[in-house]
Design an enzyme around this catalytic site. Sequence first.
Site, PDB file in Angstrom:
ATOM      1  N   ILE A 169       0.841  -1.267   0.146  1.00 47.47           N
ATOM      2  CA  ILE A 169       0.035   0.135   0.054  1.00 47.47           C
ATOM      3  C   ILE A 169       0.901   1.498  -0.051  1.00 47.47           C
ATOM      4  O   ILE A 169       1.916   1.192   0.636  1.00 47.47           O
ATOM      5  CB  ILE A 169      -0.996   0.007   1.451  1.00 47.47           C
ATOM      6  CG1 ILE A 169      -1.984   1.089   1.056  1.00 47.47           C
ATOM      7  CG2 ILE A 169      -0.082   0.254   2.605  1.00 47.47           C
ATOM      8  CD1 ILE A 169      -3.245   0.837   2.190  1.00 47.47           C
ATOM      9  N   THR A 170       0.434   2.368  -0.699  1.00 45.53           N
ATOM     10  CA  THR A 170       1.124   3.450  -0.697  1.00 45.53           C
ATOM     11  C   THR A 170      -0.107   4.808  -0.835  1.00 45.53           C
ATOM     12  O   THR A 170      -1.239   4.419  -1.071  1.00 45.53           O
ATOM     13  CB  THR A 170       2.098   3.692  -1.771  1.00 45.53           C
ATOM     14  OG1 THR A 170       2.827   4.901  -1.434  1.00 45.53           O
ATOM     15  CG2 THR A 170       1.360   3.819  -3.079  1.00 45.53           C
TER      16      THR A 170
ATOM     17  N   CYS B 192       4.303   0.721   2.301  1.00 49.47           N
ATOM     18  CA  CYS B 192       4.540  -0.306   1.229  1.00 49.47           C
ATOM     19  C   CYS B 192       4.852  -1.645   2.132  1.00 49.47           C
ATOM     20  O   CYS B 192       5.588  -2.701   1.838  1.00 49.47           O
ATOM     21  CB  CYS B 192       5.963   0.162   0.937  1.00 49.47           C
ATOM     22  SG  CYS B 192       6.139   1.441  -0.167  1.00 49.47           S
TER      23      CYS B 192
ATOM     24  N   HIS C 274      -0.698   8.618  -2.453  1.00 47.32           N
ATOM     25  CA  HIS C 274      -0.609   9.536  -3.441  1.00 47.32           C
ATOM     26  C   HIS C 274      -1.354  10.780  -3.008  1.00 47.32           C
ATOM     27  O   HIS C 274      -2.640  10.606  -2.820  1.00 47.32           O
ATOM     28  CB  HIS C 274      -1.053   9.286  -4.914  1.00 47.32           C
ATOM     29  CG  HIS C 274      -0.368   8.055  -5.312  1.00 47.32           C
ATOM     30  ND1 HIS C 274       1.299   7.998  -5.431  1.00 47.32           N
ATOM     31  CD2 HIS C 274      -0.706   6.791  -5.679  1.00 47.32           C
ATOM     32  CE1 HIS C 274       1.503   6.844  -5.802  1.00 47.32           C
ATOM     33  NE2 HIS C 274       0.637   6.099  -5.904  1.00 47.32           N
TER      34      HIS C 274
ATOM     35  N   LEU D 136       8.241   3.191  -5.134  1.00 44.26           N
ATOM     36  CA  LEU D 136       8.371   2.637  -6.732  1.00 44.26           C
ATOM     37  C   LEU D 136       7.383   1.466  -6.989  1.00 44.26           C
ATOM     38  O   LEU D 136       7.168   0.734  -5.867  1.00 44.26           O
ATOM     39  CB  LEU D 136       9.905   2.181  -7.210  1.00 44.26           C
ATOM     40  CG  LEU D 136      10.929   3.144  -7.514  1.00 44.26           C
ATOM     41  CD1 LEU D 136      10.905   4.253  -6.481  1.00 44.26           C
ATOM     42  CD2 LEU D 136      12.112   2.374  -7.991  1.00 44.26           C
ATOM     43  N   GLY D 137       6.841   1.438  -8.104  1.00 48.99           N
ATOM     44  CA  GLY D 137       6.059   0.370  -8.201  1.00 48.99           C
ATOM     45  C   GLY D 137       5.872   0.152  -9.604  1.00 48.99           C
ATOM     46  O   GLY D 137       5.610   1.083 -10.360  1.00 48.99           O
TER      47      GLY D 137
END
Length: 203
Positions: free
Chosen positions: A73-74, A167, A76, A137-138
Amino acid sequence: MQDITIRKLGRVDYLPTWQAMQDFTAQRGADTVDEIWLLEHPPVYTLGQAGKPEHLLNATNIPLINIDRGGQITYHGPGQLVAYLLIDIKRRGYGVRDLVQRMEQVIIDLLASYNLIAQRRENAPGVYVNDAKIAALGLRIKHGCSYHGLALNVDMDMRPFANINPCGYQGMAVTQLRDLSANIDLNLLNAQLRELLIHHISI
């Protein structure tokens, strides 16, 4: 050097942008020019395809979207610079690990211009300053082509990160450029990010 088209999209909603990345990748051919999309999103949590819902620690009114990139999970939100890399890595002759390292090096070089020493971390993709994550990053790779990309925390409301294990790492500290450097010009930062991405993707 193969061409790269840069698109500046401004602030755009997550779902239609994700759909546009999928559509671009599905429709591209052997000669389609690679693209990098520079943008930011309204507040949203995204959960990678192997992500665990329990990494969202507190229910909020911020939407949670299950997506098809790797990782957990992140968050934005406004004030975070996002770069989506729609790259035919097979045509360019390098692999996923190479692309990840190039993305990390972009952020490391960018932060060095602000006199900040940034580092990679083994088994935890991203970029860190003083053990705090400053860039996530993903990626998704389909038929040798990438989409999704990187997100650099610049000048944002950091409180939503407290609702997640960033993350997937419990207690991971998160930071942003505004809290590390007094001299931030967003237009200059965008230009620097663009040039470094073109350089590191092309070499």
